[in-house]
Design a protein around this motif. Structure first.
Motif, PDB file in Angstrom:
ATOM      1  N   PHE A 172       0.838  -1.195   0.000  1.00  0.00           N
ATOM      2  CA  PHE A 172       0.000   0.000   0.000  1.00  0.00           C
ATOM      3  C   PHE A 172       0.877   1.250   0.000  1.00  0.00           C
ATOM      4  CE2 PHE A 172      -2.404   3.333   2.211  1.00  0.00           C
ATOM      5  CZ  PHE A 172      -3.584   3.343   1.480  1.00  0.00           C
ATOM      6  N   VAL A 173       0.561   2.198  -0.886  1.00  0.00           N
ATOM      7  CA  VAL A 173       1.304   3.459  -0.955  1.00  0.00           C
ATOM      8  C   VAL A 173       0.488   4.596  -0.358  1.00  0.00           C
ATOM      9  CG1 VAL A 173       2.372   5.159  -2.492  1.00  0.00           C
ATOM     10  CG2 VAL A 173       2.615   2.702  -2.972  1.00  0.00           C
ATOM     11  N   GLY A 174      -0.764   4.748  -0.787  1.00  0.00           N
ATOM     12  CA  GLY A 174      -1.597   5.812  -0.227  1.00  0.00           C
ATOM     13  C   GLY A 174      -2.836   6.045  -1.071  1.00  0.00           C
ATOM     14  N   ARG A 175      -3.731   6.883  -0.531  1.00  0.00           N
ATOM     15  CA  ARG A 175      -4.933   7.277  -1.265  1.00  0.00           C
ATOM     16  C   ARG A 175      -4.540   8.260  -2.360  1.00  0.00           C
ATOM     17  NH1 ARG A 175      -9.527   5.051  -1.598  1.00  0.00           N
ATOM     18  NH2 ARG A 175     -10.484   7.081  -1.994  1.00  0.00           N
ATOM     19  N   ARG A 176      -5.063   8.029  -3.565  1.00  0.00           N
ATOM     20  CA  ARG A 176      -4.718   8.920  -4.674  1.00  0.00           C
ATOM     21  C   ARG A 176      -5.160  10.343  -4.402  1.00  0.00           C
ATOM     22  NH1 ARG A 176      -6.273   7.301 -10.515  1.00  0.00           N
ATOM     23  NH2 ARG A 176      -8.354   7.225  -9.607  1.00  0.00           N
ATOM     24  N   ASP A 177      -6.356  10.503  -3.809  1.00  0.00           N
ATOM     25  CA  ASP A 177      -6.870  11.844  -3.584  1.00  0.00           C
ATOM     26  C   ASP A 177      -6.260  12.513  -2.363  1.00  0.00           C
ATOM     27  OD1 ASP A 177      -8.081  10.333  -1.647  1.00  0.00           O
ATOM     28  OD2 ASP A 177     -10.139  10.764  -2.250  1.00  0.00           O
ATOM     29  N   ALA A 178      -5.414  11.778  -1.624  1.00  0.00           N
ATOM     30  CA  ALA A 178      -4.769  12.356  -0.440  1.00  0.00           C
ATOM     31  C   ALA A 178      -3.287  12.623  -0.661  1.00  0.00           C
ATOM     32  CB  ALA A 178      -4.941  11.420   0.757  1.00  0.00           C
ATOM     33  N   MET A 179      -2.781  12.314  -1.849  1.00  0.00           N
ATOM     34  CA  MET A 179      -1.360  12.507  -2.115  1.00  0.00           C
ATOM     35  C   MET A 179      -0.985  13.979  -1.965  1.00  0.00           C
ATOM     36  SD  MET A 179      -0.115   9.465  -2.740  1.00  0.00           S
ATOM     37  CE  MET A 179       1.362   9.571  -3.726  1.00  0.00           C
ATOM     38  N   ILE A 180       0.187  14.209  -1.378  1.00  0.00           N
ATOM     39  CA  ILE A 180       0.699  15.560  -1.175  1.00  0.00           C
ATOM     40  C   ILE A 180       1.685  15.874  -2.305  1.00  0.00           C
ATOM     41  CG2 ILE A 180       1.958  17.081   0.397  1.00  0.00           C
ATOM     42  CD1 ILE A 180       1.124  15.121   2.672  1.00  0.00           C
ATOM     43  N   LYS A 181       1.500  17.015  -2.968  1.00  0.00           N
ATOM     44  CA  LYS A 181       2.413  17.440  -4.025  1.00  0.00           C
ATOM     45  C   LYS A 181       3.247  18.598  -3.488  1.00  0.00           C
ATOM     46  CE  LYS A 181      -1.216  15.446  -6.259  1.00  0.00           C
ATOM     47  NZ  LYS A 181      -2.537  15.117  -5.653  1.00  0.00           N
ATOM     48  N   THR A 182       4.488  18.332  -3.130  1.00  0.00           N
ATOM     49  CA  THR A 182       5.316  19.342  -2.482  1.00  0.00           C
ATOM     50  C   THR A 182       6.698  19.396  -3.132  1.00  0.00           C
ATOM     51  OG1 THR A 182       6.198  20.110  -0.366  1.00  0.00           O
ATOM     52  CG2 THR A 182       6.098  17.731  -0.693  1.00  0.00           C
TER      53      THR A 182
END
Length: 508
Positions: free
Chosen positions: A394-404
């Motif tokens: 598991f990597v993460g929720r697509r809609d919760a990804m942080i773009k920084t």
């Protein structure tokens, strides 16, 4: 036994007469046999039938975890009604919404909950300390197809209104058979039930034990010390929790080592257990099989990592369970291979028909997959990575990804570093819009003894990539809020913690 069950009600009824005197439910103050559970369910069915509730009608079950809650579900199933289990902790507003949205024909609840209902609510059967107020003579079981709806499970609705996930009898029974198979469950199993039956993971504990004629031990208080005591008091063989609760149980056992000689297996789904907790699990559960799983309400149950691979692949979610077709899609819609990331999709008999009375949302989430020849799949919205062996992480929720700072970052990656510090009990990370960074990483934490923000920042500097270091850290006073399944209420934590005054981020 019950391997030939075709409907939700069959799961209970097929245990009779062979296991009439066997314990079906163990509660703090009583043990309920299969015969007694069946009798109570039959009385509920009689009351419903007398008021014209029939096959296909929706029946609300809004009760605390109890044998009566199980009897209410099975009584509704006996007449072919659709069970809508609403978590006992939900507010009057949430309950009222589900009653209206499901177009419920009846409500099975207690006096306190009934007092909160609107005057125009459907007929109500009250369950008080002495039992049901007005149960009636039972009708014969309704002729039900396994393709009929058995249940509607409403999502927690932490933002917006809850969605009702439809489950057929075939969905529910296929899930029970699959989980029983890969966990190696048997009639002599006794599973501690902490999770609500309105949550598919908690519901599956009940259905697997009814399928096999086993026993469910109700644990109404989700406190680590009480859970451990219940395991030993009743000789439990299995324990299922979600990650926040596993954190409490494992830390309690690390500080208070307690042998649990009857425990055979522990299971997790509902999110990723922090690695420091995973590392402790073999120590606090010596000789116990540790099953890491992944599930999605819309697909009921999905993947499983066998205990034999726990040490080598600690934290992986494994491969598809029996009866599930699990694939990974690249952003261009083609199938991903080993070493690649993509969205997890599900096909097969475990997949829900869709959302109740929500054709647009159903069409958005459930759609044909060209890469599979047009087979209907449900899109999870979760990003996973497939390793060289074909196991999933598991990597993460697509809609919760942080773009920084030009990087794509999952909140779980930030939280893993926070947990690894040993300074926090719970952690929630999210992104906040920032003109210079795209998004700034924010982190809310529940401090443990010895916590200081400086120490946590120092840990990040020593162990994390520069873009993972939180720009703001918010110390949360007390336990973080949970949704009804027991998972952390991430959206509420982020909303409550994000500055409203425009205060600048602290450039670390």
């Amino acid at each position: 036994m019950t391997p030939l069950a075709m409907t939700l009600h069959d799961l209970l009824a097929d245990n009779l007469p062979a296991r009439a005197d066997a314990p079906a439910i163990i509660e703090p103050d009583r043990t309920v046999t299969y015969a007694a559970l069946m009798a109570e369910a039959a009385g509920v069915a009689g009351w419903l039938a007398a008021r014209g509730v029939a096959r296909g009608d929706r029946v609300i079950v809004h009760l605390r975890k109890s044998a009566s809650e199980v009897a209410a579900m099975m009584g509704a199933a006996r007449i072919g009604a659709v069970v809508v289990n609403v978590n006992a902790q939900w507010t009057a507003d949430q309950l009222g919404y589900v009653i209206a949205d499901s177009q419920a024909a009846a409500v099975l609840t207690g006096p306190a909950q009934a007092a909160r209902l609107d005057p125009g609510a459907p007929p109500v059967l009250l369950r008080g300390p002495q039992g049901w107020a007005d149960a009636g003579p039972p009708p014969p079981p309704a002729p039900v197809l396994d393709s009929d709806l058995a249940m509607i499970l409403y999502t927690s609705g932490s933002t917006g209104r809850p969605k009702g996930v439809m489950l057929t009898h075939h969905n529910v029974l296929t899930g029970a058979r699959a989980v029983s198979r890969y966990l190696g469950l048997s009639p002599d199993d006794r599973l501690v039930s902490v999770l609500p039956y309105s949550f598919d993971y908690g519901l599956n504990q009940l259905t697997t034990m009814l399928l096999l004629g086993g026993t469910v031990i109700h644990q109404p208080v989700p406190m680590a010390a009480e859970i451990v005591a219940t395991v030993n008091r009743h000789g439990a063989t299995g324990l299922a929790c979600v990650p926040p609760l596993w954190g409490q149980v494992v830390r309690h056992l690390a500080d208070n080592p307690t042998p649990m000689p009857t425990l055979r297996r522990v299971t997790n789904t509902g999110g990723k257990i922090p690695d420091p907790i995973l590392a402790l699990m073999p120590q606090v559960f010596p000789g116990v099989a540790i099953h890491l799983m992944y599930g999605l309400t819309e697909a009921f149950r999905s993947t499983h990592l066998p205990p034999a691979l726990f040490a080598a692949k600690r934290g992986a979610i494994g491969r598809a369970i029996p009866g599930a077709d699990i694939r990974v899609l690249r952003p261009d819609g083609t199938l991903a291979g080993p070493g690649e990331e993509g969205e997890l999709i599900h096909a097969g008999p475990l997949v829900s028909p869709g959302y109740w009375r929500s054709p647009e949302q159903t069409a958005e989430k459930f759609r044909p997959c060209p890469a599979l020849g047009g087979v209907r799949v449900v899109h999870s919205g979760d990003t996973v990575r497939m390793d060289a062996d074909g196991d999933l992480w598991f990597v993460g929720r697509r809609d919760a990804m942080i773009k920084t700072m030009g990087f794509r970052l999952s909140p779980e990656e930030v939280e893993e570093h926070a947990y690894a510090s040993g300074l926090v009990a719970d952690a929630v990370a999210w992104g906040v819009d920032d003109d210079a960074l795209g998004q700034a990483v924010h982190l809310a934490v529940s401090p443990r003894d010895g916590y200081s923000e400086a120490a946590l920042v120092a840990h990040f500097r020593a162990h994390a990539a520069h873009y993972m270091i939180p720009r703001r850290i918010h110390a949360w006073d007390g336990p973080m809020p949970r949704i009804s399944s027991g998972k952390l209420d991430r959206k509420s934590v982020a909303a409550a913690s994000t500055p409203k005054d425009g205060a600048p981020d602290d450039p670390r």
